[in-house]
Design a protein around this motif. Structure first.
Motif, PDB file in Angstrom:
ATOM      1  N   GLY A 109     -42.341  30.404  74.879  1.00 34.42           N
ATOM      2  CA  GLY A 109     -42.486  29.702  76.144  1.00 34.42           C
ATOM      3  C   GLY A 109     -41.260  28.863  76.439  1.00 34.42           C
TER       4      GLY A 109
ATOM      5  N   ASN B 272     -48.057  22.661  73.895  1.00 35.63           N
ATOM      6  CA  ASN B 272     -48.200  23.764  72.952  1.00 35.63           C
ATOM      7  C   ASN B 272     -49.515  24.526  73.122  1.00 35.63           C
ATOM      8  OD1 ASN B 272     -49.555  24.258  69.955  1.00 35.63           O
ATOM      9  ND2 ASN B 272     -47.532  25.187  70.201  1.00 35.63           N
TER      10      ASN B 272
ATOM     11  N   GLU C   3     -54.054  36.332  75.414  1.00 35.35           N
ATOM     12  CA  GLU C   3     -53.016  35.966  76.369  1.00 35.35           C
ATOM     13  C   GLU C   3     -52.861  34.448  76.460  1.00 35.35           C
ATOM     14  OE1 GLU C   3     -51.829  36.591  81.098  1.00 35.35           O
ATOM     15  OE2 GLU C   3     -53.528  37.675  80.212  1.00 35.35           O
ATOM     16  N   PRO C   4     -51.639  33.935  76.312  1.00 33.40           N
ATOM     17  CA  PRO C   4     -51.426  32.486  76.452  1.00 33.40           C
ATOM     18  C   PRO C   4     -51.723  32.018  77.874  1.00 33.40           C
ATOM     19  CG  PRO C   4     -49.548  33.556  75.381  1.00 33.40           C
ATOM     20  CD  PRO C   4     -50.407  34.649  75.936  1.00 33.40           C
ATOM     21  N   ASN C   5     -52.143  30.772  78.009  1.00 36.72           N
ATOM     22  CA  ASN C   5     -52.475  30.231  79.334  1.00 36.72           C
ATOM     23  C   ASN C   5     -51.276  30.242  80.280  1.00 36.72           C
ATOM     24  OD1 ASN C   5     -55.068  29.705  78.430  1.00 36.72           O
ATOM     25  ND2 ASN C   5     -54.600  27.607  77.835  1.00 36.72           N
ATOM     26  N   ALA C   6     -50.088  29.989  79.735  1.00 38.95           N
ATOM     27  CA  ALA C   6     -48.889  29.874  80.575  1.00 38.95           C
ATOM     28  C   ALA C   6     -48.094  31.184  80.643  1.00 38.95           C
ATOM     29  CB  ALA C   6     -47.995  28.749  80.040  1.00 38.95           C
ATOM     30  N   MET C   7     -48.737  32.299  80.317  1.00 40.87           N
ATOM     31  CA  MET C   7     -48.006  33.566  80.215  1.00 40.87           C
ATOM     32  C   MET C   7     -47.353  33.961  81.534  1.00 40.87           C
ATOM     33  SD  MET C   7     -47.265  35.881  77.892  1.00 40.87           S
ATOM     34  CE  MET C   7     -45.611  36.135  78.517  1.00 40.87           C
TER      35      MET C   7
ATOM     36  N   VAL D  74     -44.153  31.978  82.108  1.00 45.87           N
ATOM     37  CA  VAL D  74     -43.120  32.339  81.133  1.00 45.87           C
ATOM     38  C   VAL D  74     -42.579  33.729  81.417  1.00 45.87           C
ATOM     39  CG1 VAL D  74     -42.696  32.836  78.698  1.00 45.87           C
ATOM     40  CG2 VAL D  74     -44.026  30.808  79.343  1.00 45.87           C
TER      41      VAL D  74
ATOM     42  N   HIS E 215     -43.364  23.758  75.431  1.00 48.35           N
ATOM     43  CA  HIS E 215     -44.283  24.446  74.527  1.00 48.35           C
ATOM     44  C   HIS E 215     -43.852  24.343  73.064  1.00 48.35           C
ATOM     45  CE1 HIS E 215     -44.872  26.771  78.433  1.00 48.35           C
ATOM     46  NE2 HIS E 215     -45.964  26.066  78.261  1.00 48.35           N
TER      47      HIS E 215
ATOM     48  N   ASP F 218     -50.895  25.569  75.620  1.00 40.35           N
ATOM     49  CA  ASP F 218     -50.819  26.604  76.647  1.00 40.35           C
ATOM     50  C   ASP F 218     -49.953  27.785  76.225  1.00 40.35           C
ATOM     51  OD1 ASP F 218     -52.453  25.290  78.467  1.00 40.35           O
ATOM     52  OD2 ASP F 218     -50.785  24.151  79.314  1.00 40.35           O
ATOM     53  N   TYR F 219     -49.206  27.618  75.126  1.00 41.85           N
ATOM     54  CA  TYR F 219     -48.344  28.724  74.683  1.00 41.85           C
ATOM     55  C   TYR F 219     -47.945  28.471  73.229  1.00 41.85           C
ATOM     56  CZ  TYR F 219     -45.473  32.781  75.901  1.00 41.85           C
ATOM     57  OH  TYR F 219     -44.959  34.056  76.012  1.00 41.85           O
ATOM     58  N   THR F 220     -48.666  29.100  72.299  1.00 44.60           N
ATOM     59  CA  THR F 220     -48.394  28.932  70.880  1.00 44.60           C
ATOM     60  C   THR F 220     -47.202  29.770  70.477  1.00 44.60           C
ATOM     61  OG1 THR F 220     -50.728  28.518  70.416  1.00 44.60           O
ATOM     62  CG2 THR F 220     -49.348  29.192  68.567  1.00 44.60           C
TER      63      THR F 220
END
Length: 530
Positions: free
Chosen positions: A391, A412, A69-73, A76, A396, A414-416
């Motif tokens: 994102g 980036n 799971e991305p950090n900024a999910m 987003v 991102h 936080d959300y690849t």
């Protein structure tokens, strides 16, 4: 005339009000899929592909992805849900099954105890297994035409053909198969150079093999290993498949095609009774003895990418499509690394299968129709797809509309981009932008030597296990039980004897009967599609 104009204006307002009565509005209806560069400046489409569907009831769809799971999910997803809610009166609850925990958590999710409406699946991620367990809903053409009109208009017939199991569709594949699944080694050059391996000395699999053996456990005092494997990740693909020109598998990792030995692809062989597989097992034992990974690696739950980033693994592997994203992230953290192309001369890449990623609707979903509409929308509305895949633009990722490519944004980490949304790829999804000469050369070589669709005779072939179900149960259990153990070299000096015993058990379990049936079905398929 003034009265007539006034009445006409009122009637137009009344008509516009009625357009929103089913929970959607014409202004927020999803647009037809098209390349964003060609669409810039165009007015939003007024065609609502879901006009015939009652979306008046607000729904929440529970969706599972198989990725970290991305950090900024959360941020987003909140923004994406605003778009999805406006368009189809639906929001998504999104959950993640980390790749390292897929083998244990995926079956639990599919056990049916909790609500699940959409779940990631693929030819390597339980598609056949779940269909055989009646875990996925059949998606007949009538259902797909009604609830997934944009996907039906986008995907070629060949994509649906690849999903067929016993002539039926149970998953919705991603909207493109344009990339290559092939992966190369990423090497921490600060470590490699300590052992005399500069970039000009890493060109072949033998070079990689010798580098790994040279590093061994010489760095383990600081927590670094040559390749920190796990129960999920071994050097199976890199040294058994790619190193030997093996290009594709059928029947759940059991039967492979070798391009060097069989350039016409007409004579597949069973992987785990081949000399190549035995040589691989013996090499893995040598690497384990050299300390290339810790002795308890089988219990490791971290991905090799995480361990590479944490300076616990001197090598990792990435594909040539979006591997540059991780490479640039690692370089930004001060890791001096390179992604190499080490395939043998003459290697020919096979495009990825459409069912390399996708989503299915579990049979126990209480909202299969809304789940299908939701998947259809997020796969085909470019703005929503880009939000979920990458994102926030400018934070991102940075989008180059002229070339339809993306590069890293300042946040980036936080959300690849495309870090989890493989199963919902838009048909015109952007490629990562890179000036890295190694990666560009690798992609150019893979593309130049690609096996053309008309050369590859197996698209759409699926094996019916029913005639050999008892044999399949024994064989697949033996492979599952032993593959990782051999892949981490855990039999040590006894590897050859254990391998011979493993092969004998396969034969006793009915391998000859299994392969006879497999060959029979394969030949029938080829004859029917000649």
């Amino acid at each position: 005339m003034k009265k007539l104009a006034f009445l006409m204006a009122v009637m137009m307002m009344f008509t516009l009000l009625l357009a929103g009565c089913n929970g959607t509005t014409t202004s927020s209806a999803p647009q037809e899929s098209s390349k964003p560069a060609e669409n810039s400046g165009d007015a939003p489409s007024t065609d609502d592909p879901y006009a015939g569907i009652d979306l008046s009831k607000e729904e929440t769809i529970v969706m599972y992805a198989c990725a970290d799971e991305p950090n900024a999910m959360a941020e987003v997803l909140a923004a994406a849900n605003e778009k999805i809610k406006d368009a189809i009166n639906t929001t998504i609850d999104l959950y993640f099954i980390p790749s390292s925990e897929r083998a244990t958590k995926y079956p639990l999710v599919m056990a049916g105890g909790d609500a699940v409406d959409l779940i990631y699946t693929a030819n390597y991620c339980y598609y056949k297994e779940q269909v055989e367990k009646a875990g996925f809903k059949e998606l007949d053409e009538e259902f797909r035409n009604k609830y997934m009109p944009q996907t039906m208009a986008t995907l070629p017939e060949s994509a649906w053909k690849e999903t067929l199991i016993n002539g039926k569709v149970y998953m919705v594949p991603r909207s493109t198969a344009a990339i290559f699944p092939d992966r190369g080694f990423v090497v921490n050059m600060d470590i490699a150079e300590k052992y005399g391996y500069t970039t000009d000395k890493i060109k072949t699999y033998d070079d990689i093999k010798n580098l790994l053996l040279a590093i061994g456990d010489n760095e383990s005092a600081s927590g670094m290993y040559a390749f920190y494997g796990s129960g999920t990740y071994t050097l199976h693909d890199q040294f058994l498949l790619y190193a030997n020109n093996l290009i594709n598998n059928q029947a759940s990792d059991l039967v492979y095609y070798a391009q060097v030995q069989d350039p016409t692809f007409q004579n597949p062989f069973f992987l785990y009774t081949s000399d190549l597989a035995k040589e691989w097992a013996l090499l893995m034992a040598d690497m384990a003895e050299a300390g290339c990974w810790p002795s308890d690696a089988i219990s490791n739950t971290n991905s090799y990418s995480t361990l590479f980033a944490n300076l616990q693994s001197a090598t990792a592997h990435q594909n040539y499509y979006n591997g540059i994203t991780n490479v640039e992230n690692w370089r930004a953290k001060g890791i001096n690394c390179e992604l190499f192309y080490t395939y043998p001369e003459g290697y020919r890449a096979l495009r990825d299968s459409f069912v390399g990623d996708g989503y299915a609707i579990p049979t126990f979903s209480q909202k299969p129709e809304r789940a299908a509409v939701t998947l259809d929308f997020i796969k085909n509305d470019f703005e929503t797809y880009m939000l979920l895949a990458g994102g926030f633009e400018g934070r991102h990722y940075v989008y180059d509309e002229a070339t339809n490519t993306v590069s890293n944004g300042p946040e980036n980490g936080d959300y690849t981009f495309d870090g989890w949304a493989w199963g919902i790829r838009h048909k015109d999804f952007p490629w990562p932008k890179t000036e890295d000469p190694r990666i560009n050369e690798a992609n150019a070589t893979l593309s130049k030597n690609q096996i053309k669709d008309e050369e590859w005779p197996y698209w759409g072939f699926t094996f019916d296990y029913a005639p050999v179900s008892a044999e399949w149960a024994v064989i697949s259990a033996l492979v599952t039980e032993n593959k990782t153990t051999f892949g981490l070299g855990q039999f040590g000096a006894n590897t050859e004897a254990e391998w011979d015993s493993f092969v004998e058990k396969l034969k006793q379990g009915g391998l000859d009967k299994y392969m006879e049936e497999w060959t029979k079905q394969k030949d029938a398929f080829l004859a029917a599609n000649a």
